[in-house]
Design an enzyme around this catalytic site. Structure first.
Site, PDB file in Angstrom:
ATOM      1  N   ASP A 184      48.809  -4.341  30.026  1.00  0.00           N
ATOM      2  CA  ASP A 184      47.616  -4.135  29.214  1.00  0.00           C
ATOM      3  C   ASP A 184      47.037  -5.482  28.792  1.00  0.00           C
ATOM      4  OD1 ASP A 184      45.655  -2.745  27.929  1.00  0.00           O
ATOM      5  OD2 ASP A 184      46.998  -1.603  26.635  1.00  0.00           O
ATOM      6  N   ASP A 240      39.374   3.106  27.158  1.00  0.00           N
ATOM      7  CA  ASP A 240      40.366   4.174  27.133  1.00  0.00           C
ATOM      8  C   ASP A 240      39.706   5.550  27.165  1.00  0.00           C
ATOM      9  OD1 ASP A 240      42.245   2.241  26.937  1.00  0.00           O
ATOM     10  OD2 ASP A 240      42.708   2.569  24.824  1.00  0.00           O
TER      11      ASP A 240
END
Length: 871
Positions: A184, A240
């Protein structure tokens, strides 16, 4: 995903996953290494050609399928939950459907590195450690995924990041057995994402373990679709995902803009699935899953697998929809029609000839009829068959077009099988393509790609040489043609168009049927053009791919003088072949048959006809069928090409009912020590086979095997149990009683050994030694002249004060059978006194069996008489 607490103020475009194998490390690291692990700045993407061995060593060619903890559980994870999820993936049918990666997102790690500076697990939530958890996951045939951060801290500040620790941390994860890394983007502001992710790529290569890399959470300005294909297996394209219709569709639209970047081995990643988490309707979830399949996106479930309902399971395990996602040619669907009112048509070429996955998408709030014309999806006019993949039902044969009512927020996901507009010999720019995706406007025919508009280019020019024919592309770009096996050679001259000057960086690739058959290496504006000649023997799908490397600026790549060389030989018959999802099933279980691997060397397969061997039939390259009865069925696929030639392929499917345990015992009644033959051959599984015969003999002994022998060491009635298990892990058991008889004890010695003579008053000792062949405990009973005396041991002391003849008898018994011995004793001499009662011998050992009532009565009377005499 993976940002549990604080998010960066920007909305990040997310990217995912790169797979570079063990073979990459010795070649890739020298040319592509980033900055030093000691803290230097990340190194650039290289501008020199990669060795072919490096370019061909990417891990896998299909989108990842698995599960991730974040969408449903966020930070609420521990090792027991992850084990339950792994078991749920196996037991709930997801593993069988293709899902095989269990990934822990954020909140698995300790807050800080351990004393040695390594990543470590949260000791409360994961006390057994990551290696043990990985072993548990691997033992179930699954892969192990773990979340990391490319910056100084993990997202939400829940653990240490890996900046300047990439080699160290990947080595640690490899030692734990990690197969999939979700890296990430947090705490990395101001750094160059493509260079940081290149560090991870190189660290994986150096680790010696084949690990999938998911480059997660990137933003548009960083152009992950440009560097992702040379860095990762998948790369996030958006912010997201959230469990709502608007967010899901927004991500789908962002992903569409860069469809050409997806190719076998590397995929645009629109983030994980929300199916089953409760924020959308069942129709919307089916649309969500179908759109991800059309995009060749990673299918990463994010729901609670332990408690999912039947509708969620049906969506996630639909084999025909999954087959669209996992198609080996790995095209990302493109929009071929939009009526401007929310009704759209999306098309994705599939590997089999004449086959398209088509999505009729209704974004509106009311049901609407949506149609598709064959010409819009690159098929020739005429007849084509239509199958509804969500319903797994054939809709019939239609001419030139098909339409259907689609519910609000629904998707009619279809497989349409018709006739490809086959490419022929000559310039490709004069022929229709079946697929075209381009980063900057459309691919231009016979001119350069001048910008976002159609027809805005100039004459094709490479190194000062003009070309009248060819294609002008802007990387990333993809074009597909269907020679359908009838062409032998593709030739072209490739390079950066002169309009880009010395700028621009691309790679030219040629793909045949999902396999890369040419790679130019990195080409720049100063690289000499390459004249290429590629063998296309047997190739049905020809894909011209232009790959961006470090950005998309000035990436104007030309395929000049692109020519096919094709033959006109007589029609050759097709070759039929197919795969079966399972060749051993239970009655009623769905079975998928995929004939997409069938080929036609010089044409197009027009018909796929199935005979399932139970009186049922089907059509199309991919079909499903359930067998109602047990048995073995020979399934036959017949394929027919556009020239009328046909061929067949056959496979047997075993359909099994539940097992039935039966066995014989021979003999059923024996004495101890004699073997009994137990034979389970009569146990049956209609249509299947038994994989385990487990015996329990009820005496503490067990055995395995169809036929076994066993001897009992003691007597009694024993209930023998047989448990059988079939190839579906179904069990059944039965039991049969066997009788093991008793063997009588035997006398081994006596003392005296025969009759004896005593004098009046003389004490004589009589002893017996006996044994029991069954090992039973013996007891003794003594009588004199038929009168029971109290002795219970193996010896007895006898004396008489009166002369006479006496019969001394002892009985040894095991409680079931007895043996006796008798001495005749003559007592001589004169009477000295009233005879005393018999004296019991010592020592006594075992309780007497007792005597019959008559013997007891005689003893009492005798005793009374002798007492009266003494008085």
């Amino acid at each position: 995903m993976g940002r549990p607490v604080m998010r960066h103020p920007f909305k990040f475009l997310c990217f995912g996953i790169a797979l570079l194998g063990v073979a990459l490390s010795p070649l890739l690291v020298p040319g592509l290494s980033g900055g030093s692990q000691g803290g230097g700045s990340p190194g650039p993407i290289p501008r020199s050609p990669w060795p072919p061995a490096v370019r061909n060593a990417t891990i896998g060619t299909l989108p990842t399928m698995g599960w991730n903890s974040w969408n449903h559980f966020a930070c609420g994870i521990d090792e027991n939950l992850i084990k339950q999820i792994a078991d749920g993936m196996v037991n709930g049918g997801l593993q069988a459907a293709g899902y095989d990666v269990v990934t822990l997102d954020a909140c698995w790690s300790a807050r800080n590195r351990d004393a040695a500076g390594n990543l470590s697990n949260d000791p409360q939530a994961f006390p057994s450690g990551m290696k043990a958890l990985g072993d548990y996951i691997h033992a179930r045939g699954l892969r192990f995924g773990l979340y990391t951060s490319i910056g100084t801290r993990m997202c939400g500040d829940v653990g240490p990041g890996s900046l300047d620790h990439e080699v160290q941390d990947v080595a640690t994860l490899a030692s734990w057995g990690v197969d999939y890394i979700k890296a990430d983007r947090c705490s990395a502001d101001g750094l160059v994402m493509k260079d940081l992710y290149a560090r991870w790529r190189d660290a994986i290569a150096a680790s010696g373990r084949p690990i999938v890399l998911s480059a997660s959470d990137n933003i548009a300005v960083q152009e992950p679709w440009a560097w992702g294909p040379v860095t990762a297996h998948q790369w996030r394209m958006s912010d997201d995902i959230k469990d709502d219709w608007a967010t899901m569709m927004g991500i789908f639209d962002l992903n569409f803009l860069h469809a050409a970047a997806t190719a076998p081995g590397g995929f645009n990643d629109p983030d994980m699935l929300e199916v089953g988490n409760g924020g959308m309707s069942e129709t919307e979830y089916a649309t969500h899953f179908g759109l991800w399949a059309l995009m060749s996106a990673p299918l990463i479930a994010g729901n609670d697998l332990r408690t999912m309902d039947a509708s969620t399971r049906a969506i996630l395990t639909n084999a025909e929809v999954i087959a669209v996602d996992q198609d080996p040619n790995a095209f990302q669907a493109i929009k071929v029609h939009d009526n401007g009112a929310g009704q759209e048509v999306w098309s994705k070429p599939l590997a089999s000839s004449g086959s398209r996955a088509v999505g009729l998408l209704n974004r509106g709030r009311a049901a609407a009829t949506i149609g598709v014309d064959w010409s819009a999806i690159g098929l020739a006019t005429g007849s084509a068959t239509v199958r509804d993949l969500e319903a797994q039902q054939d809709r019939g044969t239609f001419v030139d077009s098909y339409s259907v009512s689609v519910p609000a927020h629904g998707l009619a996901l279809l497989r349409i099988l018709g006739t490809d507009r086959a490419a022929t010999g000559g310039y490709l720019s004069d022929q229709p393509w079946t697929y075209m995706a381009n980063e900057n406007g459309p691919v231009e025919r016979d001119m350069s790609n001048g910008g976002s508009g159609a027809g805005d280019g100039r004459a094709l020019s490479l190194n000062g040489s003009r070309h009248a024919k060819g294609f002008g592309t802007w990387a990333p770009s993809a074009i597909e043609f269907r020679p359908d096996g009838s062409c032998s050679t593709f030739t072209a001259e490739v390079g950066i168009d002169d309009e880009a000057g010395s700028r621009g960086t691309v790679i030219f690739q040629v793909w045949g049927d999902g396999q890369k058959i040419f790679d130019s290496g990195v080409t720049t504006g100063t690289t000499p053009t390459k004249n290429i000649q590629v063998d296309l023997s047997g190739v049905r799908s020809l894909r011209l791919e232009t790959v961006a490397v470090d950005g998309t600026s000035y990436d104007s790549g030309d395929w000049a003088d692109a020519i096919l060389v094709c033959s006109t030989s007589p029609n050759l018959p097709p070759q039929a072949s197919f795969t079966v999802s399972s060749i051993s099933v239970r009655p009623g279980d769905p079975v998928s048959f995929d004939g997409s691997s069938s080929t036609d060397p010089d044409g197009t397969i027009q018909l796929y006809t199935w005979d399932f061997g139970d009186g049922s039939a089907g059509s199309g390259p991919l079909v499903g069928h359930s067998f109602a009865l047990a048995g073995t069925f020979n399934v036959v696929l017949t394929v027919t090409d556009n020239g009328g030639a046909s061929n067949t392929a056959t496979a047997a499917v075993s359909v099994t009912s539940a097992p039935r345990a039966e066995f014989s015992a021979t003999p059923r009644a024996v004495l101890p020590g004699i073997p009994i033959r137990f034979d389970g051959s009569n146990s049956t599984v209609p249509g299947g086979h038994i994989v385990l015969y487990a015996w329990d003999f009820a005496d503490g002994a067990t055995a395995q095997g169809r036929v076994v022998m066993h001897a009992y060491s003691s007597h009694g009635i024993f209930s023998v149990r047989l448990l059988v298990k079939d190839n579906f892990d179904r069990t059944n058991e039965t039991q049969v009683a066997v009788a093991i008889g008793n063997r009588a004890p035997t006398i081994t010695s006596t003392s005296p050994s025969a009759n004896s003579v005593l004098q009046v008053g003389e004490l004589g000792t009589f002893t017996i030694a006996a044994s029991d062949p069954d090992g039973d405990l013996l007891s003794y009973s003594w009588t004199i002249d038929g009168v029971h005396v109290g002795a219970t041991s193996g010896s007895y002391a006898f004396a008489s004060l009166v002369p006479g003849a006496f019969a001394i008898r002892v009985i040894a018994t095991d409680g079931f059978a007895a043996v006796l011995f008798e001495w005749r004793v003559t007592v001589e001499g004169s009477s000295q006194a009233p005879a005393p009662p018999p004296t019991a011998g010592v020592p006594e050992t075992v309780a007497s069996l007792g005597v019959v009532a008559l013997g007891l009565l005689v003893t009492l009377v005798t005793h009374a008489i002798r007492t009266r005499k003494r008085r």
